[in-house]
Design a protein around this motif. Structure first.
Motif, mmCIF file in Angstrom:
data_model
loop_
_atom_site.group_PDB
_atom_site.id
_atom_site.type_symbol
_atom_site.label_atom_id
_atom_site.label_comp_id
_atom_site.label_asym_id
_atom_site.label_seq_id
_atom_site.Cartn_x
_atom_site.Cartn_y
_atom_site.Cartn_z
ATOM 1 N N THR A 49 38.401 -35.274 20.173
ATOM 2 C CA THR A 49 37.111 -34.844 19.645
ATOM 3 C C THR A 49 36.191 -36.023 19.369
ATOM 4 N N GLU A 85 33.359 -34.250 16.317
ATOM 5 C CA GLU A 85 33.406 -34.471 14.866
ATOM 6 C C GLU A 85 32.025 -34.677 14.260
ATOM 7 N N GLY A 86 30.987 -34.721 15.096
ATOM 8 C CA GLY A 86 29.630 -34.733 14.558
ATOM 9 C C GLY A 86 28.966 -36.087 14.440
ATOM 10 N N THR A 89 25.560 -35.516 15.650
ATOM 11 C CA THR A 89 24.958 -34.409 14.903
ATOM 12 C C THR A 89 24.290 -34.887 13.623
ATOM 13 N N ALA A 104 24.602 -27.901 16.484
ATOM 14 C CA ALA A 104 25.819 -28.554 16.983
ATOM 15 C C ALA A 104 26.700 -27.502 17.633
ATOM 16 N N THR A 111 37.468 -27.246 16.288
ATOM 17 C CA THR A 111 36.503 -28.340 16.162
ATOM 18 C C THR A 111 35.245 -27.867 15.453
ATOM 19 N N LEU A 115 33.792 -29.200 11.920
ATOM 20 C CA LEU A 115 32.434 -29.730 11.846
ATOM 21 C C LEU A 115 31.609 -28.939 10.834
ATOM 22 N N ARG A 118 32.303 -30.261 7.498
ATOM 23 C CA ARG A 118 31.631 -31.550 7.269
ATOM 24 C C ARG A 118 30.153 -31.336 6.942
ATOM 25 N N VAL A 129 25.904 -24.764 13.241
ATOM 26 C CA VAL A 129 26.963 -24.964 14.237
ATOM 27 C C VAL A 129 27.163 -23.671 15.008
#
Length: 242
Positions: A49, A85-86, A89, A104, A111, A115, A118, A129
């Motif tokens: 990722t 994992e951003g 983003t 995102a 995943t 994310l 997060r 997302v």
């Protein structure tokens, strides 16, 4: 001329041959992608990722350099495809600010869940997302100033269907931003000439390709021109092994 699987199968019914056809390679493809050609090249597997650690990438100012080259400004709406994992983003969210938006997207549910946690934990109120599909990013039409695809294009299993479905999501002056390494797709890169050919087959025009050592390869910018071709009219680009 390439004939879609369902039309060919209908014709073969007259000859009693549809069962044999049903055991062909299309069985392994999403139903929604079967009217599109397959990529005539290897597809790299998703192995991680992340491309590198966020700390290492920030030390060489990767995201800042790429966002500058892409013309990211406050107030823009940006999609981060294959967000992982951003890393991009959250940096895009900071750049576009409170008046901008970042979507995102990833195709791996775990995943996207991670994310999402997060984004909530770090309180990025201008980020949402979304779970996409391997052949369709599932983006709303006429919505994005920029669509980012960073170190992931070589992992798209249905590139022609994917780019075709992506086309309407761009605003009239929107751009697709691809960051990748200049090496064969099976080595987790995409040669710029192949990338340009695949985009052009859907109706995108190359703006520029610029080497970016800070990002481990190059940045390519595309905009859409004209109209999308019918899926059966798309001609796959030839892959030349090197």
């Amino acid at each position: 001329m390439r004939v879609p699987a369902h039309l060919l199968c209908a014709g073969l019914l007259l000859l009693g041959g549809c069962d044999a056809f049903g055991n062909g390679e299309d069985e392994d493809r999403p139903q929604s992608a079967r009217d599109f050609p397959q990529a005539d090249r290897p597809i790299a597997p998703i192995v991680s990722t992340r491309w590198s650690s966020e700390e290492a990438r920030d030390r060489v100012n990767e995201a800042r350099d790429i966002m500058d080259q892409a013309g990211i400004r406050p107030g823009m709406t940006v999609a981060d495809i294959g967000a992982g994992e951003g890393y991009y983003t959250v940096r895009l969210a900071e750049r576009v600010g409170a008046r901008g938006r970042v979507l995102a997207q990833d195709i791996v549910p775990e995943t996207i869940d991670a994310l999402g946690r997060r984004i909530t934990r770090e309180n990025w109120e201008n980020v949402s997302v979304k779970l996409g599909r391997a052949d369709d990013p599932m983006l709303p039409a006429n919505s994005f100033d920029r669509v980012f695809m960073v170190h992931m294009y070589h992992e798209i299993t249905e590139p022609y269907a994917f780019l075709w479905h992506l086309f309407p999501a761009l605003k009239s002056d929107g751009e697709v931003i691809v960051v990748d390494a200049d090496r064969p797709t099976q080595q987790h890169g995409t040669p710029p000439r192949l990338l340009t050919c695949e985009f052009r087959s859907i109706g995108y025009q190359l703006i520029e390709v610029v080497p970016k050592s800070s990002a481990g390869g190059y940045i390519a910018r595309f905009r859409k021109v004209g109209a999308r071709p019918d899926p059966i009219a798309i001609r796959p680009c030839e892959w030349v092994k090197r």
